[in-house]
Motif scaffolding. Sequence first.
Motif, PDB file in Angstrom:
ATOM      1  N   THR A  97       0.852  -1.192   0.000  1.00  0.00           N
ATOM      2  CA  THR A  97       0.000   0.000   0.000  1.00  0.00           C
ATOM      3  C   THR A  97       0.884   1.237   0.000  1.00  0.00           C
ATOM      4  O   THR A  97       1.761   1.392   0.860  1.00  0.00           O
ATOM      5  CB  THR A  97      -0.935   0.021   1.216  1.00  0.00           C
ATOM      6  OG1 THR A  97      -1.852  -1.080   1.120  1.00  0.00           O
ATOM      7  CG2 THR A  97      -1.725   1.324   1.271  1.00  0.00           C
ATOM      8  N   LEU A  98       0.655   2.093  -0.975  1.00  0.00           N
ATOM      9  CA  LEU A  98       1.409   3.335  -1.138  1.00  0.00           C
ATOM     10  C   LEU A  98       0.547   4.489  -0.651  1.00  0.00           C
ATOM     11  O   LEU A  98      -0.615   4.603  -1.036  1.00  0.00           O
ATOM     12  CB  LEU A  98       1.767   3.518  -2.614  1.00  0.00           C
ATOM     13  CG  LEU A  98       2.432   4.825  -3.046  1.00  0.00           C
ATOM     14  CD1 LEU A  98       3.837   4.925  -2.458  1.00  0.00           C
ATOM     15  CD2 LEU A  98       2.486   4.919  -4.569  1.00  0.00           C
ATOM     16  N   LEU A 115       9.329   4.093  -4.725  1.00  0.00           N
ATOM     17  CA  LEU A 115       8.975   3.982  -3.311  1.00  0.00           C
ATOM     18  C   LEU A 115       8.213   2.681  -3.053  1.00  0.00           C
ATOM     19  O   LEU A 115       8.494   1.957  -2.096  1.00  0.00           O
ATOM     20  CB  LEU A 115       8.138   5.185  -2.890  1.00  0.00           C
ATOM     21  CG  LEU A 115       7.631   5.214  -1.453  1.00  0.00           C
ATOM     22  CD1 LEU A 115       8.795   5.171  -0.460  1.00  0.00           C
ATOM     23  CD2 LEU A 115       6.761   6.444  -1.210  1.00  0.00           C
ATOM     24  N   ALA A 116       7.250   2.385  -3.913  1.00  0.00           N
ATOM     25  CA  ALA A 116       6.501   1.133  -3.767  1.00  0.00           C
ATOM     26  C   ALA A 116       7.421  -0.071  -3.921  1.00  0.00           C
ATOM     27  O   ALA A 116       7.297  -1.066  -3.184  1.00  0.00           O
ATOM     28  CB  ALA A 116       5.375   1.088  -4.794  1.00  0.00           C
ATOM     29  N   ALA A 125       8.748   1.455   3.701  1.00  0.00           N
ATOM     30  CA  ALA A 125       9.610   2.363   2.938  1.00  0.00           C
ATOM     31  C   ALA A 125       9.136   3.794   3.110  1.00  0.00           C
ATOM     32  O   ALA A 125       7.951   4.093   2.905  1.00  0.00           O
ATOM     33  CB  ALA A 125       9.619   1.976   1.460  1.00  0.00           C
ATOM     34  N   LEU A 126      10.051   4.676   3.471  1.00  0.00           N
ATOM     35  CA  LEU A 126       9.749   6.087   3.685  1.00  0.00           C
ATOM     36  C   LEU A 126      10.403   6.906   2.578  1.00  0.00           C
ATOM     37  O   LEU A 126      11.573   6.685   2.247  1.00  0.00           O
ATOM     38  CB  LEU A 126      10.271   6.551   5.036  1.00  0.00           C
ATOM     39  CG  LEU A 126       9.885   5.712   6.261  1.00  0.00           C
ATOM     40  CD1 LEU A 126      10.585   6.259   7.498  1.00  0.00           C
ATOM     41  CD2 LEU A 126       8.381   5.691   6.448  1.00  0.00           C
ATOM     42  N   LEU A 127       9.667   7.842   2.027  1.00  0.00           N
ATOM     43  CA  LEU A 127      10.246   8.761   1.048  1.00  0.00           C
ATOM     44  C   LEU A 127      10.820   9.957   1.798  1.00  0.00           C
ATOM     45  O   LEU A 127      10.097  10.657   2.522  1.00  0.00           O
ATOM     46  CB  LEU A 127       9.201   9.227   0.037  1.00  0.00           C
ATOM     47  CG  LEU A 127       9.736  10.063  -1.129  1.00  0.00           C
ATOM     48  CD1 LEU A 127      10.690   9.235  -1.988  1.00  0.00           C
ATOM     49  CD2 LEU A 127       8.596  10.604  -1.980  1.00  0.00           C
ATOM     50  N   MET A 172       5.059  10.667   2.577  1.00  0.00           N
ATOM     51  CA  MET A 172       4.698   9.572   1.680  1.00  0.00           C
ATOM     52  C   MET A 172       5.473   8.321   2.045  1.00  0.00           C
ATOM     53  O   MET A 172       6.676   8.388   2.342  1.00  0.00           O
ATOM     54  CB  MET A 172       4.958   9.980   0.224  1.00  0.00           C
ATOM     55  CG  MET A 172       3.961  11.033  -0.255  1.00  0.00           C
ATOM     56  SD  MET A 172       4.373  11.771  -1.855  1.00  0.00           S
ATOM     57  CE  MET A 172       5.544  13.029  -1.346  1.00  0.00           C
ATOM     58  N   MET A 173       4.788   7.191   2.040  1.00  0.00           N
ATOM     59  CA  MET A 173       5.408   5.925   2.417  1.00  0.00           C
ATOM     60  C   MET A 173       4.736   4.785   1.680  1.00  0.00           C
ATOM     61  O   MET A 173       3.666   4.955   1.065  1.00  0.00           O
ATOM     62  CB  MET A 173       5.290   5.691   3.932  1.00  0.00           C
ATOM     63  CG  MET A 173       3.859   5.520   4.420  1.00  0.00           C
ATOM     64  SD  MET A 173       3.725   4.924   6.138  1.00  0.00           S
ATOM     65  CE  MET A 173       4.528   6.224   7.060  1.00  0.00           C
TER      66      MET A 173
END
Length: 462
Positions: A97-98, A115-116, A125-127, A172-173
């Motif tokens: 899930t993005l 990122l995904a 995952a962290l942007l 965003m993650m």
Amino acid sequence: MSLNVVIMAAGKGTRMRSALPKVLHKLAGKPLLHHVLATTHELAPQQTVLITGHGSAAVEASAAGPGRVFARQMPQLGTGHAVQQAVPLLDDAATTTLILNGDVPLIAPATARALAAASGGQALALLTVTLDDATGYGRILRTPDGARVLGIVEHKDASEAQRGIREVYTGMMAAPTAALKRWVMALDNKNAQGEFYLTDIVAMAVADGVPVVSASVSDDTEVLGVNSPAQLAELERRLQRRQADAWLDAGVRLADPARFDQRGTLHCGTDVEIDINCIFEGTVTLGNEVRIGAHCVIRNAVIGDGVVIHPFTHIDGDKDGVQVGAGSLIGPFARLRPGAVLGTEVHIGNFVEVKNSQLANGAKANHLAYLGDATVGERVNFGAGSITANYDGANKHRTTIEADVHVGSNCVLIAPVTLGAGGTIGGGSTIAKNTPPGQLTVARAKQVSLTGWQRPVKPPKA
């Protein structure tokens, strides 16, 4: 990759000082949210969940489309609370899930995809981005060697030392869907703001032994959010300069790239020249060797090769479009409205308006004229001050001017009417009937001079 996308679009945007929901404010001619949706479309997710709140009805109406569902966050109790509303709508078959932000419009599809991929359904995952001024952003906390992410601390909760960190979380993650559901439902609001922070799931991931990784972006324009009119204006200029630079690289001559606005889709041929303060909206195509003068606004139009558009011209094709044939000269101060179709080497001069009319090759209307709902033949000369009277108060009617007609100055053509080929209409005429080809037609009152007539005078003052 199987993917859910969640877009945060619930905020009121108090600092915008506007009744319009923040995500519906426009950047480069379209709402902020629509930029994010365009990026999302490129990712082809299984499900897109938009979290709405303030102005939810307007936001949902604007964003509705295939594969999109809505979750309302009422009241707004933080980012974690927002994602909690989306949990029941997430597709369990999508392993990742993005999470994106509706007020961060310029995230590139490649960045979102990376990122995904960094999550891959296995990691959180962290942007992140490194900023010179990180005020207001959550800081990334790492192990002393910088190899691993330990958590995120919000600016309001950060210590002075933590506020010195320049690597920040962009909001965003991407996360494994099943773990994300579990983490967000376990959030609490024991913090300075009494809100449910989505960033708290980082510590949960660490505790669960789930890898926490980062994907970084080098261009901070991609991750800049909009919270005020000043920030919106700043992002507009950044985007416009990016677009201008791309056109310069493609060979378009821009008189000043800082004074160029593209608010839609623009196509340019070779050797195109664009002067200052021009605005392009909708879909605009400029052929080869087109020259656009200063201060022009062009919307939904196709401009042929070699056309010169002089300064202060307004072309608005709206839904019907405008077409300008090769070699035509338009303006200055001309207006082409929807349905204007001009052939080759047509001249439309200063203060001439054309609406829903077709002008064949070589036709000219050089001064102070109106052509509405008209079909104009080749080589017609339409005089200064002349108009087609196309509206009878209830219905529009059409005027047909056949080839090689010369219409004198200050004529009124009352539609429906046809002017025969090669005819001439004497200046000052009001034409309500069809005219024969090849003849001079004059319809005006006989000139008389009255002897003994005296101009009225004012009575003497008392």
